[in-house]
Design a protein around this motif. Sequence first.
Motif, PDB file in Angstrom:
ATOM      1  N   ARG A 497       0.996  -1.226   0.119  1.00  0.00           N
ATOM      2  CA  ARG A 497      -0.233  -0.288   0.015  1.00  0.00           C
ATOM      3  C   ARG A 497       0.827   1.215   0.037  1.00  0.00           C
ATOM      4  O   ARG A 497       2.073   1.318   0.296  1.00  0.00           O
ATOM      5  N   ARG A 498       0.254   2.282  -0.264  1.00  0.00           N
ATOM      6  CA  ARG A 498       1.166   3.490  -0.385  1.00  0.00           C
ATOM      7  C   ARG A 498       1.909   3.867   0.992  1.00  0.00           C
ATOM      8  O   ARG A 498       1.254   3.921   1.932  1.00  0.00           O
ATOM      9  N   ARG A 499       3.058   3.944   0.959  1.00  0.00           N
ATOM     10  CA  ARG A 499       3.852   4.063   1.895  1.00  0.00           C
ATOM     11  C   ARG A 499       3.520   5.488   2.687  1.00  0.00           C
ATOM     12  O   ARG A 499       3.238   6.384   2.111  1.00  0.00           O
ATOM     13  N   ASN A 500       3.748   5.296   4.128  1.00  0.00           N
ATOM     14  CA  ASN A 500       3.640   6.872   4.840  1.00  0.00           C
ATOM     15  C   ASN A 500       4.874   7.499   4.795  1.00  0.00           C
ATOM     16  O   ASN A 500       4.568   8.893   5.366  1.00  0.00           O
ATOM     17  N   LEU A 501       5.949   7.127   4.383  1.00  0.00           N
ATOM     18  CA  LEU A 501       7.095   8.117   4.166  1.00  0.00           C
ATOM     19  C   LEU A 501       7.141   8.545   2.356  1.00  0.00           C
ATOM     20  O   LEU A 501       6.605   7.800   1.683  1.00  0.00           O
ATOM     21  N   VAL A 502       7.375   9.744   2.273  1.00  0.00           N
ATOM     22  CA  VAL A 502       7.405  10.377   1.004  1.00  0.00           C
ATOM     23  C   VAL A 502       8.832  10.450   0.279  1.00  0.00           C
ATOM     24  O   VAL A 502       9.716  11.242   0.747  1.00  0.00           O
ATOM     25  N   LYS A 503       8.768   9.663  -0.839  1.00  0.00           N
ATOM     26  CA  LYS A 503      10.090   9.701  -1.589  1.00  0.00           C
ATOM     27  C   LYS A 503      10.708  11.033  -2.081  1.00  0.00           C
ATOM     28  O   LYS A 503       9.782  11.766  -2.775  1.00  0.00           O
ATOM     29  N   GLY A 504      11.738  11.547  -2.004  1.00  0.00           N
ATOM     30  CA  GLY A 504      12.253  12.644  -2.355  1.00  0.00           C
ATOM     31  C   GLY A 504      12.037  13.611  -1.258  1.00  0.00           C
ATOM     32  O   GLY A 504      12.547  15.004  -1.427  1.00  0.00           O
ATOM     33  N   VAL A 505      11.329  13.598  -0.186  1.00  0.00           N
ATOM     34  CA  VAL A 505      11.111  14.530   0.782  1.00  0.00           C
ATOM     35  C   VAL A 505      11.429  13.955   2.183  1.00  0.00           C
ATOM     36  O   VAL A 505      10.901  12.907   2.553  1.00  0.00           O
ATOM     37  N   GLN A 506      12.354  14.522   2.844  1.00  0.00           N
ATOM     38  CA  GLN A 506      12.936  13.878   4.081  1.00  0.00           C
ATOM     39  C   GLN A 506      11.815  14.086   5.365  1.00  0.00           C
ATOM     40  O   GLN A 506      12.069  13.231   6.140  1.00  0.00           O
ATOM     41  N   ASN A 507      11.055  15.085   5.489  1.00  0.00           N
ATOM     42  CA  ASN A 507      10.377  15.287   6.895  1.00  0.00           C
ATOM     43  C   ASN A 507       8.972  15.472   6.572  1.00  0.00           C
ATOM     44  O   ASN A 507       8.337  16.098   7.347  1.00  0.00           O
ATOM     45  N   ALA A 508       8.324  14.589   5.611  1.00  0.00           N
ATOM     46  CA  ALA A 508       6.972  14.656   5.409  1.00  0.00           C
ATOM     47  C   ALA A 508       6.464  13.032   5.550  1.00  0.00           C
ATOM     48  O   ALA A 508       7.156  12.327   5.046  1.00  0.00           O
ATOM     49  N   VAL A 509       5.453  12.899   6.283  1.00  0.00           N
ATOM     50  CA  VAL A 509       4.819  11.546   6.757  1.00  0.00           C
ATOM     51  C   VAL A 509       3.386  11.734   6.404  1.00  0.00           C
ATOM     52  O   VAL A 509       2.818  12.528   6.524  1.00  0.00           O
ATOM     53  N   LEU A 510       2.717  10.518   5.895  1.00  0.00           N
ATOM     54  CA  LEU A 510       1.386  10.635   5.509  1.00  0.00           C
ATOM     55  C   LEU A 510       0.648   9.669   6.455  1.00  0.00           C
ATOM     56  O   LEU A 510       1.311   8.688   7.105  1.00  0.00           O
ATOM     57  N   ALA A 511      -0.494   9.905   6.682  1.00  0.00           N
ATOM     58  CA  ALA A 511      -1.504   9.237   7.560  1.00  0.00           C
ATOM     59  C   ALA A 511      -2.842   9.301   6.963  1.00  0.00           C
ATOM     60  O   ALA A 511      -3.098  10.260   6.056  1.00  0.00           O
ATOM     61  N   GLY A 512      -3.689   8.456   7.450  1.00  0.00           N
ATOM     62  CA  GLY A 512      -5.053   8.546   6.837  1.00  0.00           C
ATOM     63  C   GLY A 512      -5.328   7.375   6.118  1.00  0.00           C
ATOM     64  O   GLY A 512      -4.382   6.237   5.902  1.00  0.00           O
ATOM     65  N   CYS A 513      -6.537   6.932   5.511  1.00  0.00           N
ATOM     66  CA  CYS A 513      -7.175   5.845   4.887  1.00  0.00           C
ATOM     67  C   CYS A 513      -6.542   5.532   3.486  1.00  0.00           C
ATOM     68  O   CYS A 513      -6.485   4.358   3.344  1.00  0.00           O
TER      69      CYS A 513
END
Length: 537
Positions: A497-513
């Motif tokens: 599933r879509r990872r909660n870390l963002v490729k290319g950006v060091q300090n962004a994290v995803l959350a949610g469904c």
Amino acid sequence: MSAYSPGAGAAVGKPGNNRATVPGRSDHVVVVGAGLSGLAAALHLRGSGREVTLLEKSSHPGGRVGFYAGSHDGDTFRIDSGATVLTMPDLIDEALAAVGATRRSTTPQLHIRRLDPAYHARFADGTAINVHSDPDQMEEEVRRTCGPDEASRYRDLRAWLQSVFETEFDRFIASNFDSPLDLVNSPAALREISQLVAMGGFGRLGRQVSKRLKDARLQRIFTFQALYAGMPPAKALGVYGAIAHMDTSLGVYFPEGGMHSITSAMADAFVHAGGRIHYNADVTALESSGPRITAARCTDGQRFTADAFVLTADLPIVDGLLSSTPARPARRRTRWSPSAFIMHGTVPKSTASLWPAQGHHIIDFGGEWDRTFQELTGRKGRGHLMTDPSLLITRPSLTDTGMLLGDPDEPSELLSVLAPCPNLDSAPLDWERVTPAYQEELLITLEERGYKGISGSDGSGFTVSHVDSPATWQAQGMAAGTPFSAAHNFPQTGPFRRRNLVKGVQNAVLAGCGTTPGVGVPTCLISGKLAASRITG
């Protein structure tokens, strides 16, 4: 003043779960979105001692667990605009405990009660089955409605669902993944995969249930939850029996005042722990310097700087925000879940009290089960509205009489009717044109099924005050007009599933469904905790 001190909350993450974390400073975190995942992330981050700012575009917290305001005979009311089924409320307690809060310490206090039965299921042949979480009660109900042999088989199915849930929960639902290789590089994960394979977890859910239960009605009760994951039971993986276990064994609950009281309580605990919430703060851009985001910018021009950012909006919105940063776009095309058409409003209690179904949650199954799923999940324009609809009817005032409206001698109750429908990729309907006719069609169907008076237009029937359709969700930025986000087919499940870390950006994290672990109230709460652990370590 708050007696809370940073660092006093519950620990985040599990020992030995050494996953990648946000590098560099993370003293101040901005969380975008005050839905379940955003609030859970904010509470866990605040519990770790971080300074946390929460930005919410609406005037109140909630997201998919929000509310619509209305009035009836001079009374104002709030009716849940999203999820109405609550399971695993201990995850709410865990998020509150991160800042030393409890259900009783929030303002107002959060009171959650267990529903019994969890559901009242009605079928096209006129029969009905109550779904109890207690195994003895449910066995007796199965014996009464389906016979002693099926009662014995129910115990076998319950044991299988529990085994699936317990085998996968810690490792595959409540853990972060850095890549699918995590599955083969961990001896513990390999053992648990082998156990799931042996118990049929990677076979089809419908087949596994039908091997254990022979009554078609019971098969529906223990597989309809696959729709939450965006899949027909015949195609859903057996591991999604975990959802059926949450739904039918662990208990279904309801918070006093409505589901939206959960997010109100979480927001209150966060503020009292020193967190900051800005409402009407619609984030429309992210600023970056090199591989790090430096600020979130709102439509009114406000800028919020931070060391790290948690983004909980729907995937299309998140990807739009990230487009101005060095983030690398997701390569895989996403398959989206079916959507929902929901009517919200009020009905006189005198009318509803005569209906054949008297339950907080009523599942009114149509007869054409397999065809229904074919219609809901048809790809690329091949989807259709249900020709024989299965519906979820929610009557919260049967549990919480404080939600009754109007004259105490002739009160009205809140009512929501949810009809699953294809998303806009599957069936690109003109919902502005379709809505009035479909609403009337559903009310006539309910009238024919015994809900007498529901279609009355003289004030004695269902007064619909708000309607949500795929067009509603699309206007809110949800891909394909579905509030259920990415479907849980195999390429969009677990570590895929879509990872909660963002490729290319060091300090962004995803959350949610849309990210790990997926769709649902428990999983969104877990998603927020997993996002926080990417920052806290």
